[in-house]
Design a protein around this motif. Structure first.
Motif, PDB file in Angstrom:
ATOM      1  N   UNK A  40      -0.469 -20.412  -0.023  1.00 17.48           N
ATOM      2  CA  UNK A  40      -0.856 -19.896  -1.344  1.00 17.48           C
ATOM      3  C   UNK A  40      -1.915 -18.820  -1.147  1.00 17.48           C
ATOM      4  N   UNK A  41      -1.527 -17.692  -0.542  1.00 14.51           N
ATOM      5  CA  UNK A  41      -2.528 -16.689  -0.147  1.00 14.51           C
ATOM      6  C   UNK A  41      -3.273 -16.052  -1.310  1.00 14.51           C
ATOM      7  N   UNK A  42      -2.653 -16.021  -2.484  1.00 15.51           N
ATOM      8  CA  UNK A  42      -3.312 -15.395  -3.634  1.00 15.51           C
ATOM      9  C   UNK A  42      -4.115 -16.392  -4.462  1.00 15.51           C
ATOM     10  N   UNK A  43      -4.126 -17.657  -4.052  1.00  8.62           N
ATOM     11  CA  UNK A  43      -4.827 -18.684  -4.820  1.00  8.62           C
ATOM     12  C   UNK A  43      -5.820 -19.495  -3.984  1.00  8.62           C
TER      13      UNK A  43
ATOM     14  N   UNK B  75       5.192  -6.009   4.224  1.00  4.68           N
ATOM     15  CA  UNK B  75       4.874  -7.308   3.628  1.00  4.68           C
ATOM     16  C   UNK B  75       3.847  -7.159   2.517  1.00  4.68           C
ATOM     17  N   UNK B  76       2.876  -6.272   2.737  1.00  3.13           N
ATOM     18  CA  UNK B  76       1.831  -6.065   1.729  1.00  3.13           C
ATOM     19  C   UNK B  76       2.413  -5.454   0.452  1.00  3.13           C
ATOM     20  N   UNK B  77       3.282  -4.443   0.606  1.00  2.00           N
ATOM     21  CA  UNK B  77       3.880  -3.796  -0.563  1.00  2.00           C
ATOM     22  C   UNK B  77       4.798  -4.756  -1.303  1.00  2.00           C
ATOM     23  N   UNK B  78       5.528  -5.576  -0.560  1.00  2.00           N
ATOM     24  CA  UNK B  78       6.424  -6.537  -1.171  1.00  2.00           C
ATOM     25  C   UNK B  78       5.641  -7.601  -1.941  1.00  2.00           C
TER      26      UNK B  78
END
Length: 397
Positions: free
Chosen positions: A125-128, A264-267
């Motif tokens: 959960x990289x964004x949380x 990966x970052x853009x996706x």
């Protein structure tokens, strides 16, 4: 007076609530003294919103907010204000933690070892996850003896059947923990606990709860236990959300990487922050704005949202072997009557008959008296669920 502080920390916001312990001997009697939120953190325009127990705005002086506010600074403002309140002492702090992995299936007291273990789940959960854990260290430094409790969004789904959690991947990947975890568990846990109060004697063996907000998922609950949910390994699977795409053909993701050269970052940026209601409409991620807009792109985004919700309800009803009750909750679920209507109309094949007048009034029950499937609007309260778990784990009730 002793209080519990609950924290829900995100990438750009810090939600908090303060619960007095006096007289709080059950979930129902745990009533917030204040609820608030710092928004615009980490690069936005910082704002502070504070409300009392009745939802009325409260003017408060936490010091002048700078033009850029980072999470540690917001925590410092909050704690200084709390420490200056003459009739308040903090007994414990409860944190919403998005991911508990396979090891953490119940709320736990936070220790340095547990914090480190939860940090290792960041890739799930990289964004949380990093933001959920960020307040732990400054709190421990300022109040080293105060109990902190981690409450997990994945825990409510931890006992689902293995067949509901497994991807059709090589077995060694499954054994490494690449399975469907599910999220919004604190919300589902709360709704599940208050259902008897709202439904009375109505059948509730097979219930679908639709947590529809900026993040959206649905959960199938049989006899009080989660048996299937629409979010899986990450909080992007399932139906479209405010800015998240929802489920995609994996081949499409491979195409974007291999044929269109997306990194990966853009996706990640595209699927998490530029898709969903915002991506389809090109206007907004806010359902209120889309419902008010005359633009055909706004209508298309709303229609897709409702269509995908109906499809997910069909899948979950199959997992349940039928459906007794459908519950709407969270921001869109509680307040967007046109969205509820579109979803309920799509569920008429299940025997759901919508009471249009009740739906427009946002009443508890929005199905007709003769409907074979009940439809309900029940406000969720994740903060209260966190506070209750925190009080239990810390031995305060």
């Amino acid at each position: 007076m002793s209080h519990i502080l609950t924290l829900n920390s995100g990438s750009s916001s810090l939600k908090f609530a303060l619960y007095p312990l006096a007289g709080a001997d059950s979930l129902d009697t745990l009533t917030p003294r204040y609820r608030g939120m710092f928004s615009g953190l980490n690069g936005g325009t910082p704002r502070l919103k504070l409300q009392d127990s009745e939802g009325r705005p409260v003017a408060v002086d936490m010091g002048e907010l700078p033009s850029r506010l980072e999470l540690p600074d917001a925590m410092a403002h909050l704690l200084s204000w709390l420490e200056d309140l003459p009739d308040l002492s903090l007994a414990a702090v409860g944190h919403r933690v998005v991911h508990g992995g396979r090891d953490y299936q119940q709320p736990v007291a936070v220790t340095p070892e547990i914090t480190a273990a939860l940090g290792e789940l960041e890739s799930l959960a990289p964004l949380h996850q990093p933001f959920c854990l960020a307040p732990v260290a400054p709190l421990a430094e300022r109040h080293p003896d105060m109990p902190q409790v981690a409450c997990f969004d994945t825990a409510f789904h931890a006992n689902q059947p293995e067949v509901a959690r497994q991807f059709a991947l090589p077995r060694e990947m499954t054994q490494r923990g690449l399975v469907r975890y599910g999220f919004h568990g604190l919300s589902y846990d709360y709704i599940n606990r208050v259902l008897p109060r709202h439904l009375g004697d109505a059948r509730r063996e097979r219930v679908i709860v639709a947590h529809l907000g900026n993040g959206a998922s649905l959960c199938a609950i049989r006899n009080g236990t989660s048996v299937a949910t629409t979010m899986g390994f990450t909080a992007i699977e399932g139906m479209p959300m405010g800015t998240r795409s929802g489920s995609l053909d994996p081949g499409l993701v491979l195409h974007l990487i291999q044929q269109e050269g997306m990194s990966a970052e853009a996706l990640t940026e595209t699927l998490y922050k530029r898709s969903g209601l915002l991506g389809v409409s090109g206007i907004s991620s806010d359902m209120r704005e889309l419902l008010a807009s005359p633009a055909p792109e706004a209508r298309e985004a709303v229609d897709l949202y409702a269509y995908r919700a109906v499809c997910e309800i069909g899948s979950l009803a199959a997992a349940l072997g039928g459906l007794d009750q459908l519950v709407f909750t969270a921001g869109i679920g509680e307040h967007a009557a046109p969205v509820r209507e579109a979803i309920c109309r799509g569920c008429e094949w299940l025997g759901l008959e919508l009471d249009s007048d009740a739906n427009q009034r946002d009443t508890d029950q929005i199905s007709t008296a003769d409907s074979r499937v009940g439809a309900w609007v029940i406000p969720t309260d994740e903060e209260r669920m966190i506070a209750w778990y925190t009080a239990q784990v810390a031995g305060l009730v």
